[in-house]
Design an enzyme around this catalytic site. Sequence first.
Site, PDB file in Angstrom:
ATOM      1  CG  ASP A   5       0.777   0.107   9.586  1.00  0.00           C
ATOM      2  OD1 ASP A   5       0.420   0.938  10.505  1.00  0.00           O
ATOM      3  OD2 ASP A   5       1.071   0.313   8.512  1.00  0.00           O
ATOM      4  CB  SER A  25       5.268   9.699  11.698  1.00  0.00           C
ATOM      5  OG  SER A  25       4.431   9.949  10.620  1.00  0.00           O
ATOM      6  CD  GLN A  47       0.491   8.321   7.244  1.00  0.00           C
ATOM      7  OE1 GLN A  47      -0.164   8.928   7.842  1.00  0.00           O
ATOM      8  NE2 GLN A  47       0.065   7.382   6.662  1.00  0.00           N
ATOM      9  CE  LYS A  86      -0.020   4.147  13.270  1.00  0.00           C
ATOM     10  NZ  LYS A  86       0.685   4.860  12.038  1.00  0.00           N
ATOM     11  NE  ARG A 108      -2.453  -1.857   8.149  1.00  0.00           N
ATOM     12  CZ  ARG A 108      -2.503  -2.547   6.965  1.00  0.00           C
ATOM     13  NH1 ARG A 108      -2.606  -3.618   6.817  1.00  0.00           N
ATOM     14  NH2 ARG A 108      -1.945  -1.598   5.881  1.00  0.00           N
ATOM     15  NE  ARG A 146       6.091   6.580   0.761  1.00  0.00           N
ATOM     16  CZ  ARG A 146       5.227   6.439   1.840  1.00  0.00           C
ATOM     17  NH1 ARG A 146       4.151   5.616   1.576  1.00  0.00           N
ATOM     18  NH2 ARG A 146       5.500   6.909   3.084  1.00  0.00           N
ATOM     19  NE  ARG A 177      -5.145   0.256  12.916  1.00  0.00           N
ATOM     20  CZ  ARG A 177      -4.329   0.273  11.993  1.00  0.00           C
ATOM     21  NH1 ARG A 177      -2.970   0.471  11.834  1.00  0.00           N
ATOM     22  NH2 ARG A 177      -5.019   0.572  10.699  1.00  0.00           N
ATOM     23  CE  LYS A 205      -2.714   0.912   3.639  1.00  0.00           C
ATOM     24  NZ  LYS A 205      -2.468   2.204   4.514  1.00  0.00           N
ATOM     25  CB  SER A 206       3.664   2.457   2.203  1.00  0.00           C
ATOM     26  OG  SER A 206       3.092   2.237   3.306  1.00  0.00           O
TER      27      SER A 206
HETATM   28  O1  SPQ Z   1      -2.475   5.483   5.452  1.00  0.00           O
HETATM   29  P1  SPQ Z   1      -3.103   5.122   6.668  1.00  0.00           P
HETATM   30  O2  SPQ Z   1      -4.446   5.206   6.673  1.00  0.00           O
HETATM   31  O3  SPQ Z   1      -2.458   5.941   7.677  1.00  0.00           O
HETATM   32  O4  SPQ Z   1      -2.657   3.543   7.068  1.00  0.00           O
HETATM   33  C1  SPQ Z   1      -1.825   2.803   7.951  1.00  0.00           C
HETATM   34  C2  SPQ Z   1      -2.449   1.464   7.961  1.00  0.00           C
HETATM   35  O5  SPQ Z   1      -2.545   0.742   9.003  1.00  0.00           O
HETATM   36  O6  SPQ Z   1      -2.695   0.944   6.584  1.00  0.00           O
HETATM   37  C3  SPQ Z   1      -1.884   3.448   9.320  1.00  0.00           C
HETATM   38  F1  SPQ Z   1      -3.083   3.300   9.873  1.00  0.00           F
HETATM   39  O7  SPQ Z   1      -0.332   2.877   7.639  1.00  0.00           O
HETATM   40  C4  SPQ Z   1       0.332   3.878   7.687  1.00  0.00           C
HETATM   41  C5  SPQ Z   1       1.413   3.552   8.677  1.00  0.00           C
HETATM   42  O8  SPQ Z   1       0.914   3.250   9.918  1.00  0.00           O
HETATM   43  C6  SPQ Z   1       1.008   4.125   6.219  1.00  0.00           C
HETATM   44  C7  SPQ Z   1       2.374   4.747   6.243  1.00  0.00           C
HETATM   45  C8  SPQ Z   1       2.996   5.218   4.861  1.00  0.00           C
HETATM   46  O9  SPQ Z   1       2.734   4.614   3.824  1.00  0.00           O
HETATM   47  O10 SPQ Z   1       3.648   6.219   5.177  1.00  0.00           O
HETATM   48  C9  SPQ Z   1       3.093   5.063   7.569  1.00  0.00           C
HETATM   49  C10 SPQ Z   1       2.557   4.705   8.605  1.00  0.00           C
HETATM   50  O11 SPQ Z   1       2.051   5.799   9.407  1.00  0.00           O
HETATM   51  P2  SPQ Z   1       2.867   6.655  10.351  1.00  0.00           P
HETATM   52  O12 SPQ Z   1       2.072   8.026  10.755  1.00  0.00           O
HETATM   53  O13 SPQ Z   1       3.618   6.050  11.477  1.00  0.00           O
HETATM   54  O14 SPQ Z   1       3.831   7.245   9.147  1.00  0.00           O
END
Ligand code: SPQ
Length: 425
Positions: free
Chosen positions: A312, A164, A166, A339, A385, A24, A343, A19-20
């Site tokens: 996750d 993080s 993100q 999240k 999840r 991207r 969770r 997914k990540s």
């Molecule tokens: O995209 P979203 O909703 O935040 O999805 C989650 C998941 O469980 O699928 C988190 F709820 O994944 C994030 C992950 O926890 C996806 C991600 C990324 O692609 O950069 C990074 C993680 O979050 P973070 O806040 O730790 O960077």
Amino acid sequence: MILQRANKLQGEITVPGDKSISHRAVMFGSLAKGTTRVTHFLQGADCLSTISCFQKMGIEIENTPEEILIHGKGLYGLSAPAQVLDAGNSGTTTRLISGILAAQNFNVTLTGDASICKRPMKRIITPLSMMGAKITSKNGNDCAPLLIEGTALNGIHYDSPVASAQVKSSVLLAGLYAEGATSVTEPFLSRNHTELMLSAFGATVTSEDTTATILPHPDLHGLEINVPGDISSAAYFIAAGLIVPNSEILIKNVGINPTRDGILKVALEMGGNIEILNKRIDGGELTADLLIKSSSLHGTTIEGEIIPTLIDEIPVIAVMAAYADGTTTIKDAAELKVKESDRIAIVSENLAKMGCDITPTDDGMIIKGGKPLRGAALDSYLDHRIAMSFAVAALLADGETDIKDAECVNISYPTFYRDLESLIS
Ligand code: SPQ
């Protein structure tokens, strides 16, 4: 969705694309010149939200079952959308796209579903504002909907209080457009797909320890990307194969990037029989096949720098811990509270309903495992999840488990129940 106990799991499976990485590929492909071709793309609702946002900003994206073709227009090729941008349920879309939108020469309103409108956005508003961005939370609660007024940005060094990807990615993407270099230091290293993929697209990105630095105004060019299988999706079959007796599952083509492979380390530490086969680099990402065999597991402690590499997977690790002998303690994982659902609270509520001795803490949980669990009526709270983790818990519980809103798996793994069914024999 009603799930029953399974006697054994057997067979071979290929999980959908990461997914990540899929998010991207669409974002960076849109900012590159020329066509980016993506295979094994995740056709989950979250990644479709990302596609729709870039289509609304004038990028032509062809989506067929075999491939995604993104006809990028370069770093300065996005145009003002006629409507609000809707990130759906996706935190990744919301936070990463904000870094890009902050630097455009147009204004945008960015929103999402009820869950997204409760997730914290201050974590990106703060560093992006330090770069000069103009971002307003429309309801004044530091959550979406966000009004993002595009403007000129300056490079910064940001010491992020959270590990993080993100936050890091949002700031690095804004850095593509800033005056001067931009860098982010995190307390522990989070997933590094942005750094790896932006470099492959032609950006200058360097990484040292937990600091990533980007230089502005690169010429990004279209790429061919084959997305590895998502280890976060493979995690359900890793856990299921280990806890259900007489099982043997081969999971093909799984991304095992060291910033994502914490579940493998923890499962091995708990006594799991996992063979990592055919290790290779595919499209810049470490990939392997995983052979999983039933094992008798024991408890462990999970804390510190490994947490971002399995954040996750903690819901399904908690399920493994419930079936393992002894105590498992999970610490340093307060991020779980922000999240798609809280969770820590939801995993604790659902495992307790199944008869597990679990205590939620401020930054994790303590699970006294080894007691048989019973089926129960559980709520997914619309968190993909949670739904998948408790489908795994159901495989070894006495009686039926009924999961509410189980179809929320569409967010990251639309064929999950079919794939699980195919292994039950
Ligand atoms: O995209 P979203 O909703 O935040 O999805 C989650 C998941 O469980 O699928 C988190 F709820 O994944 C994030 C992950 O926890 C996806 C991600 C990324 O692609 O950069 C990074 C993680 O979050 P973070 O806040 O730790 O960077």
